[in-house]
Scaffold this motif. Structure first.
Motif, short mmCIF file in Angstrom:
data_model
loop_
_atom_site.label_atom_id
_atom_site.label_comp_id
_atom_site.label_asym_id
_atom_site.label_seq_id
_atom_site.Cartn_x
_atom_site.Cartn_y
_atom_site.Cartn_z
N GLU A 86 45.83 46.08 53.38
CA GLU A 86 46.05 44.80 53.76
C GLU A 86 44.65 44.03 53.55
O GLU A 86 43.54 44.67 53.27
N THR A 87 44.85 42.70 53.50
CA THR A 87 43.39 42.07 53.33
C THR A 87 42.71 42.09 54.44
O THR A 87 42.99 42.30 55.54
N GLY A 88 41.36 42.63 53.95
CA GLY A 88 40.49 42.83 54.94
C GLY A 88 40.23 44.36 54.94
O GLY A 88 39.27 44.88 55.88
N SER A 89 41.12 45.07 54.39
CA SER A 89 40.86 46.59 54.49
C SER A 89 39.78 46.94 53.61
O SER A 89 39.23 46.44 52.50
N ILE A 90 38.90 48.04 54.06
CA ILE A 90 37.80 48.61 53.23
C ILE A 90 38.38 49.96 52.88
O ILE A 90 38.91 50.77 53.66
N ARG A 121 32.69 56.02 42.11
CA ARG A 121 33.56 55.73 43.17
C ARG A 121 32.73 55.04 44.30
O ARG A 121 31.45 55.26 44.37
N ARG A 122 33.25 53.83 44.88
CA ARG A 122 32.60 52.95 45.67
C ARG A 122 33.48 52.33 46.81
O ARG A 122 34.68 52.35 46.49
N PRO A 123 33.07 51.84 47.70
CA PRO A 123 33.87 51.27 48.83
C PRO A 123 34.03 49.93 48.16
O PRO A 123 33.59 49.39 47.44
N ALA A 124 35.36 49.15 48.39
CA ALA A 124 35.62 48.03 47.87
C ALA A 124 36.41 47.34 49.20
O ALA A 124 36.95 48.01 50.29
N LEU A 125 36.48 46.01 49.32
CA LEU A 125 36.99 45.21 50.24
C LEU A 125 38.52 44.58 49.49
O LEU A 125 38.47 43.92 48.45
N ILE A 126 39.68 44.90 50.29
CA ILE A 126 40.86 44.28 49.71
C ILE A 126 40.85 42.68 50.01
O ILE A 126 40.93 42.47 51.30
N LEU A 127 40.81 42.05 49.08
CA LEU A 127 41.26 40.69 49.19
C LEU A 127 42.58 40.35 49.19
O LEU A 127 43.04 39.26 49.88
N LYS A 128 43.46 41.06 48.38
CA LYS A 128 44.88 40.66 48.53
C LYS A 128 45.61 41.89 47.89
O LYS A 128 45.32 42.52 46.92
N ASP A 129 46.73 42.25 48.74
CA ASP A 129 47.73 43.40 48.43
C ASP A 129 48.69 42.52 47.45
O ASP A 129 49.69 41.81 48.06
N CYS A 130 48.80 42.59 46.10
CA CYS A 130 49.82 41.91 45.25
C CYS A 130 51.25 42.28 45.38
O CYS A 130 52.14 41.72 44.74
N TYR A 183 33.23 49.76 60.08
CA TYR A 183 34.01 49.69 59.17
C TYR A 183 34.22 50.93 58.41
O TYR A 183 35.00 50.84 57.24
N GLY A 184 33.50 51.86 58.72
CA GLY A 184 33.55 53.19 57.93
C GLY A 184 32.71 53.37 57.00
O GLY A 184 32.67 54.43 56.12
N LEU A 185 31.73 52.51 56.76
CA LEU A 185 30.68 52.75 55.68
C LEU A 185 29.60 53.53 56.20
O LEU A 185 29.16 53.73 57.31
N MET A 228 38.96 53.40 54.59
CA MET A 228 38.05 53.59 55.32
C MET A 228 38.04 52.91 56.91
O MET A 228 37.70 53.18 57.82
N GLY A 229 38.47 51.48 56.72
CA GLY A 229 38.46 50.61 57.98
C GLY A 229 39.05 49.26 57.59
O GLY A 229 39.53 49.33 56.66
#
Length: 108
Positions: A5-9, A24-33, A62-64, A87-88
């Protein structure tokens, strides 16, 4: 995988801007379309301090693995199946700051 969901890492295969490969890198979910795509922004351990960056002070929570910054203006639309690990989840106060930055980006 748990629900994203929005805010998931997440950890995913983030493509290079030239399309030739990925990292391979962490990213932040801004929107699940909700159509198989997600809008994400890059998270990096290289600390930047622009008006579009958010320092993730609770990075361990946050799991980083390292102190990190979410680069809100470094967005990509990717396929959900590129996610390898959930991750978080960021806190609501950080999410609110991100929404303000996102709004600034689209209104400038």
């Amino acid at each position: 995988m748990n629900r994203i969901e929005t805010g998931s890492i997440v950890l995913l295969r983030f493509p290079f801007t030239d399309g030739a490969g990925f990292k391979r890198r962490p990213a932040l979910i801004l929107k699940d379309c909700e159509d198989g795509d997600i809008l994400v922004c890059r998270i990096t351990s290289k600390i930047y301090n622009s008006k579009y960056d958010i320092y993730l002070k609770d990075w361990l929570k946050y799991g980083l693995k390292l102190p990190s910054v979410a680069r809100i203006h470094k967005m990509a639309t990717l396929e959900t199946d590129m996610i390898e690990v959930l991750m978080g989840q960021i806190d609501d106060d950080i999410l609110s700051q991100i929404k303000v930055i996102y709004k600034t980006i689209i209104e400038e």
